[in-house]
Motif scaffolding. Structure first.
Motif, PDB file in Angstrom:
ATOM      1  N   ILE A  36       0.879  -1.193  -0.097  1.00 21.08           N
ATOM      2  CA  ILE A  36      -0.058   0.213   0.032  1.00 21.08           C
ATOM      3  C   ILE A  36       0.890   1.119   0.012  1.00 21.08           C
ATOM      4  N   TRP A  37       0.384   2.171  -0.749  1.00 22.89           N
ATOM      5  CA  TRP A  37       0.885   3.490  -0.406  1.00 22.89           C
ATOM      6  C   TRP A  37       0.502   4.050   0.713  1.00 22.89           C
ATOM      7  N   TYR A  38       1.402   4.999   1.238  1.00 15.52           N
ATOM      8  CA  TYR A  38       0.857   5.779   2.613  1.00 15.52           C
ATOM      9  C   TYR A  38       1.641   7.147   2.556  1.00 15.52           C
ATOM     10  N   GLN A  39       1.144   7.851   3.603  1.00 19.19           N
ATOM     11  CA  GLN A  39       1.560   9.333   3.572  1.00 19.19           C
ATOM     12  C   GLN A  39       1.877   9.545   5.178  1.00 19.19           C
ATOM     13  N   TYR A  40       3.375  10.042   5.560  1.00 21.03           N
ATOM     14  CA  TYR A  40       3.792  10.325   6.702  1.00 21.03           C
ATOM     15  C   TYR A  40       4.728  11.542   6.858  1.00 21.03           C
ATOM     16  N   ARG A  41       4.764  12.117   7.664  1.00 21.58           N
ATOM     17  CA  ARG A  41       5.688  13.338   8.094  1.00 21.58           C
ATOM     18  C   ARG A  41       6.353  13.197   9.460  1.00 21.58           C
ATOM     19  N   PRO A  42       7.473  13.138   9.639  1.00 19.76           N
ATOM     20  CA  PRO A  42       7.999  12.839  11.030  1.00 19.76           C
ATOM     21  C   PRO A  42       7.382  13.639  12.276  1.00 19.76           C
ATOM     22  N   GLY A  43       7.025  12.679  13.179  1.00 22.91           N
ATOM     23  CA  GLY A  43       6.342  13.322  14.439  1.00 22.91           C
ATOM     24  C   GLY A  43       4.862  13.241  14.082  1.00 22.91           C
ATOM     25  N   GLY A  44       4.413  13.031  12.914  1.00 26.56           N
ATOM     26  CA  GLY A  44       2.882  13.135  12.714  1.00 26.56           C
ATOM     27  C   GLY A  44       2.291  11.661  12.752  1.00 26.56           C
ATOM     28  N   ASP A  45       1.060  11.832  12.321  1.00 33.66           N
ATOM     29  CA  ASP A  45       0.138  10.354  12.042  1.00 33.66           C
ATOM     30  C   ASP A  45       0.602   9.936  10.714  1.00 33.66           C
ATOM     31  N   ILE A  46       0.109   8.563  10.460  1.00 35.36           N
ATOM     32  CA  ILE A  46       0.465   8.061   9.106  1.00 35.36           C
ATOM     33  C   ILE A  46      -0.987   7.919   8.679  1.00 35.36           C
ATOM     34  N   TRP A  47      -1.365   8.005   7.236  1.00 35.34           N
ATOM     35  CA  TRP A  47      -2.489   7.872   6.579  1.00 35.34           C
ATOM     36  C   TRP A  47      -2.348   7.228   5.397  1.00 35.34           C
ATOM     37  N   ILE A  48      -3.298   6.550   5.047  1.00 34.51           N
ATOM     38  CA  ILE A  48      -3.513   5.471   3.692  1.00 34.51           C
ATOM     39  C   ILE A  48      -4.939   5.796   3.515  1.00 34.51           C
ATOM     40  N   MET A  49      -5.077   5.328   1.944  1.00 33.91           N
ATOM     41  CA  MET A  49      -6.315   5.336   1.519  1.00 33.91           C
ATOM     42  C   MET A  49      -6.852   4.278   0.882  1.00 33.91           C
ATOM     43  N   TYR A 113      -3.563   9.452 -13.393  1.00 34.69           N
ATOM     44  CA  TYR A 113      -3.844   8.617 -12.466  1.00 34.69           C
ATOM     45  C   TYR A 113      -4.681   8.918 -11.438  1.00 34.69           C
ATOM     46  N   VAL A 114      -4.884  10.079 -11.106  1.00 33.79           N
ATOM     47  CA  VAL A 114      -5.787  10.830 -10.372  1.00 33.79           C
ATOM     48  C   VAL A 114      -7.413  10.480 -10.926  1.00 33.79           C
ATOM     49  N   ASP A 115      -7.333  10.859 -12.304  1.00 32.95           N
ATOM     50  CA  ASP A 115      -8.568  10.694 -13.101  1.00 32.95           C
ATOM     51  C   ASP A 115      -9.086   9.232 -13.157  1.00 32.95           C
ATOM     52  N   PHE A 116      -8.050   8.496 -13.200  1.00 38.64           N
ATOM     53  CA  PHE A 116      -8.235   6.966 -13.595  1.00 38.64           C
ATOM     54  C   PHE A 116      -8.876   6.402 -12.041  1.00 38.64           C
ATOM     55  N   ALA A 117      -8.101   6.705 -10.958  1.00 41.21           N
ATOM     56  CA  ALA A 117      -8.522   6.307  -9.590  1.00 41.21           C
ATOM     57  C   ALA A 117     -10.001   6.765  -9.280  1.00 41.21           C
ATOM     58  N   LEU A 118     -10.252   8.042  -9.575  1.00 42.30           N
ATOM     59  CA  LEU A 118     -11.445   8.599  -9.132  1.00 42.30           C
ATOM     60  C   LEU A 118     -12.585   7.776  -9.930  1.00 42.30           C
ATOM     61  N   LYS A 119     -12.421   7.417 -11.147  1.00 42.22           N
ATOM     62  CA  LYS A 119     -13.517   6.721 -11.924  1.00 42.22           C
ATOM     63  C   LYS A 119     -13.311   5.225 -11.548  1.00 42.22           C
ATOM     64  N   GLU A 120     -12.368   4.637 -11.395  1.00 39.00           N
ATOM     65  CA  GLU A 120     -12.332   3.078 -11.398  1.00 39.00           C
ATOM     66  C   GLU A 120     -12.162   2.356  -9.823  1.00 39.00           C
ATOM     67  N   HIS A 121     -11.941   3.265  -8.791  1.00 36.44           N
ATOM     68  CA  HIS A 121     -11.495   2.674  -7.471  1.00 36.44           C
ATOM     69  C   HIS A 121     -13.085   2.734  -6.636  1.00 36.44           C
ATOM     70  N   GLY A 122     -13.869   3.506  -7.153  1.00 36.29           N
ATOM     71  CA  GLY A 122     -14.835   3.788  -6.345  1.00 36.29           C
ATOM     72  C   GLY A 122     -14.827   4.241  -5.114  1.00 36.29           C
ATOM     73  N   GLU A 123     -15.835   4.353  -4.008  1.00 32.63           N
ATOM     74  CA  GLU A 123     -15.430   5.169  -2.843  1.00 32.63           C
ATOM     75  C   GLU A 123     -14.210   4.954  -2.140  1.00 32.63           C
ATOM     76  N   GLN A 124     -13.702   5.708  -1.647  1.00 34.34           N
ATOM     77  CA  GLN A 124     -12.359   5.564  -0.669  1.00 34.34           C
ATOM     78  C   GLN A 124     -12.456   6.451   0.515  1.00 34.34           C
ATOM     79  N   VAL A 125     -11.657   6.190   1.543  1.00 31.94           N
ATOM     80  CA  VAL A 125     -11.614   6.708   2.785  1.00 31.94           C
ATOM     81  C   VAL A 125     -10.149   6.912   3.233  1.00 31.94           C
ATOM     82  N   VAL A 126      -9.784   7.957   3.854  1.00 33.94           N
ATOM     83  CA  VAL A 126      -8.494   8.230   4.173  1.00 33.94           C
ATOM     84  C   VAL A 126      -8.472   7.707   5.636  1.00 33.94           C
ATOM     85  N   ILE A 127      -7.665   6.908   6.227  1.00 38.39           N
ATOM     86  CA  ILE A 127      -7.696   6.086   7.490  1.00 38.39           C
ATOM     87  C   ILE A 127      -6.199   6.623   8.165  1.00 38.39           C
TER      88      ILE A 127
END
Length: 142
Positions: A36-49, A113-127
């Protein structure tokens, strides 16, 4: 040798593809482990979609926590594993998808990629996950 807090946070902040692991409620099943792809900045929380109704999304919602592990083999063998509780789940936005995609893709590929993902991946959440337990090591040039 274990990494210092600064070293492990900086390593996790790099754009690695993580292995996400989460316990599943199904009997006779091992933990779910997927890249999975993830996002993180030192000292913060991690988030995924992810999709809220995907196996991953449902398992995280039920378990209330997950683990990410990132590694590399060059220039040294190094890994960081971080586990913690889910602190929020919110609907994904185009802006978050652009942020995540920009972390992993070259600038000229993000919009497509963003256009593709919005069309093909359906509803997404950020956790969002709050890092609670860390394991790390740098084995050097073995």
């Amino acid at each position: 040798m274990a990494l210092t807090r600064e070293e492990r946070e900086q390593f996790l902040a790099e754009p690695h593809v993580a292995a996400l692991a989460v316990n599943v409620a199904e009997r006779d099943r091992s933990p779910l482990t997927v890249p999975i792809w993830y996002q993180y900045r030192p000292g913060g929380d991690i988030w995924i979609m992810t999709g809220p109704n995907s196996r991953k999304g449902k398992s995280i919602a039920e378990a209330g926590r997950f683990c990410l592990m990132v590694d590399r083999v060059s220039p040294t063998v190094r890994y960081v594993s971080v586990e913690g509780p889910v602190i929020s789940t919110v609907p994904a936005t185009r802006e978050r998808l652009v942020e995540m995609s920009s972390r992993y893709l070259s600038a000229e590929k993000v919009d497509g990629y963003v256009d593709f993902a919005l069309k093909e991946h359906g509803e997404q959440v950020v956790i969002h996950m709050r890092p609670q337990r860390w394991l790390s090591s740098d084995l050097g040039e073995i």
